[in-house]
Design a protein around this motif. Structure first.
Motif, PDB file in Angstrom:
ATOM      1  N   LYS A 138       1.682  -2.125  -4.598  1.00 17.67           N
ATOM      2  CA  LYS A 138       2.470  -1.306  -5.509  1.00 17.67           C
ATOM      3  C   LYS A 138       3.586  -0.582  -4.775  1.00 17.67           C
ATOM      4  O   LYS A 138       4.727  -0.498  -5.252  1.00 17.67           O
ATOM      5  CB  LYS A 138       1.560  -0.292  -6.215  1.00 17.67           C
ATOM      6  CG  LYS A 138       2.222   0.456  -7.365  1.00 17.67           C
ATOM      7  CD  LYS A 138       1.188   1.273  -8.121  1.00 17.67           C
ATOM      8  CE  LYS A 138       1.788   1.874  -9.387  1.00 17.67           C
ATOM      9  NZ  LYS A 138       0.770   2.637 -10.157  1.00 17.67           N
ATOM     10  N   SER A 145       6.212  -3.214  -3.762  1.00 14.74           N
ATOM     11  CA  SER A 145       6.953  -3.764  -4.896  1.00 14.74           C
ATOM     12  C   SER A 145       8.080  -2.836  -5.322  1.00 14.74           C
ATOM     13  O   SER A 145       9.033  -3.256  -5.984  1.00 14.74           O
ATOM     14  CB  SER A 145       6.014  -4.020  -6.080  1.00 14.74           C
ATOM     15  OG  SER A 145       5.529  -2.807  -6.633  1.00 14.74           O
ATOM     16  N   GLY A 189       0.534  -8.147  -6.245  1.00 13.52           N
ATOM     17  CA  GLY A 189       1.980  -7.994  -6.099  1.00 13.52           C
ATOM     18  C   GLY A 189       2.840  -9.134  -6.579  1.00 13.52           C
ATOM     19  O   GLY A 189       4.025  -9.185  -6.254  1.00 13.52           O
ATOM     20  N   SER A 190       2.289 -10.094  -7.317  1.00 11.72           N
ATOM     21  CA  SER A 190       3.044 -11.208  -7.911  1.00 11.72           C
ATOM     22  C   SER A 190       3.733 -12.060  -6.852  1.00 11.72           C
ATOM     23  O   SER A 190       3.335 -12.114  -5.691  1.00 11.72           O
ATOM     24  CB  SER A 190       4.058 -10.688  -8.927  1.00 11.72           C
ATOM     25  OG  SER A 190       5.113  -9.983  -8.289  1.00 11.72           O
ATOM     26  N   ALA A 246       6.603 -11.860  -5.284  1.00 13.11           N
ATOM     27  CA  ALA A 246       7.200 -11.164  -4.153  1.00 13.11           C
ATOM     28  C   ALA A 246       6.159 -10.912  -3.070  1.00 13.11           C
ATOM     29  O   ALA A 246       6.441 -11.031  -1.878  1.00 13.11           O
ATOM     30  CB  ALA A 246       7.829  -9.855  -4.606  1.00 13.11           C
ATOM     31  N   ALA A 247       4.942 -10.565  -3.470  1.00 12.07           N
ATOM     32  CA  ALA A 247       3.875 -10.321  -2.507  1.00 12.07           C
ATOM     33  C   ALA A 247       3.487 -11.603  -1.787  1.00 12.07           C
ATOM     34  O   ALA A 247       3.156 -11.584  -0.599  1.00 12.07           O
ATOM     35  CB  ALA A 247       2.665  -9.715  -3.202  1.00 12.07           C
TER      36      ALA A 247
END
Length: 223
Positions: A121, A124, A198-199, A201-202
């Protein structure tokens, strides 16, 4: 304001005290005599600003950090909430070991998941902590259900690059593995939770983490 010295490092002193009926932590940065006075003042102010902004931004995102009560540039100080009745994650893990809990115990892995999620989080939103260790994370009672509280943003910055976020994770990984024996499962769980929370990007950050690890190993081997 009454204050008591807690610790002193290369960058400054940390005190505990009372401020307007609040228990507070006072972080005071040293002046660097080897720098020109104007440059030193500018750098110090920017570091204090960066720390205050990172803490405030995290709180606005629902990430638990100490509240910022005041900033005093003349005294080179930032006054923060003192989170009482807390324990560092480092000491929590030590206590778990004393209770003969293995590092792949569900209680320990649950903590790793919490850390991974809160870091995902933070990243992001492009906040780089800069000094992620188990000493810079707190838990409050009851510890098993506590959220992870991040502290000490003195080296923080705002960066969008996956590289910077991967280095942040690498610092934590090395800190955990060097401080707490047999924590490979803990680190793996933390990174896995980070990736899931984190989707896309993670995922990019975790891929870059492998490259950072390779560079780190080469540095250890060849200096």
């Amino acid at each position: 304001m009454d204050r008591q010295l807690v610790t002193q490092g290369a960058e400054g002193r940390v005190y505990v005290g009372d401020w307007l009926n609040h228990s507070v932590i006072i972080k005071q940065r040293f002046s660097k005599k080897y720098r020109h006075v104007d440059l030193d003042t500018h750098i110090t102010q920017e570091r204090i600003k960066a720390e205050a902004r990172a803490l405030t931004r995290c709180r606005s995102l629902g990430i638990r950090t100490p509240a910022v009560y005041d900033v005093n540039f003349d005294k080179r100080e930032i006054i923060l909430e003192n989170i009482t009745n807390s324990i560092t994650v480092r000491n929590y893990i030590y206590a778990a070991v004393e209770r003969d809990l293995s590092m792949d115990n569900r209680e320990i892995l649950s903590l790793a998941e919490k850390i991974g999620k809160v870091l995902a989080k933070m990243h992001s939103n492009h906040i780089i902590h800069g000094d992620l260790t188990t000493s810079n994370m707190l838990l409050i009672q009851p510890y098993e259900s506590s959220e992870v509280i991040l502290i000490d943003f003195g080296l923080s910055s705002v960066e969008e690059r996956a590289e910077d976020k991967a280095v942040d994770l690498y610092v934590l990984e090395r800190a955990v593995l060097s401080t707490h024996p047999n924590t490979e499962a803990f680190v793996s769980c933390c990174i896995s939770a980070y990736k899931k929370a984190g989707s896309n990007a993670a995922e990019d950050v975790v891929k870059r983490l492998d490259e950072v690890r390779t560079r780190g190993r080469k540095k250890l081997c060849f200096g």
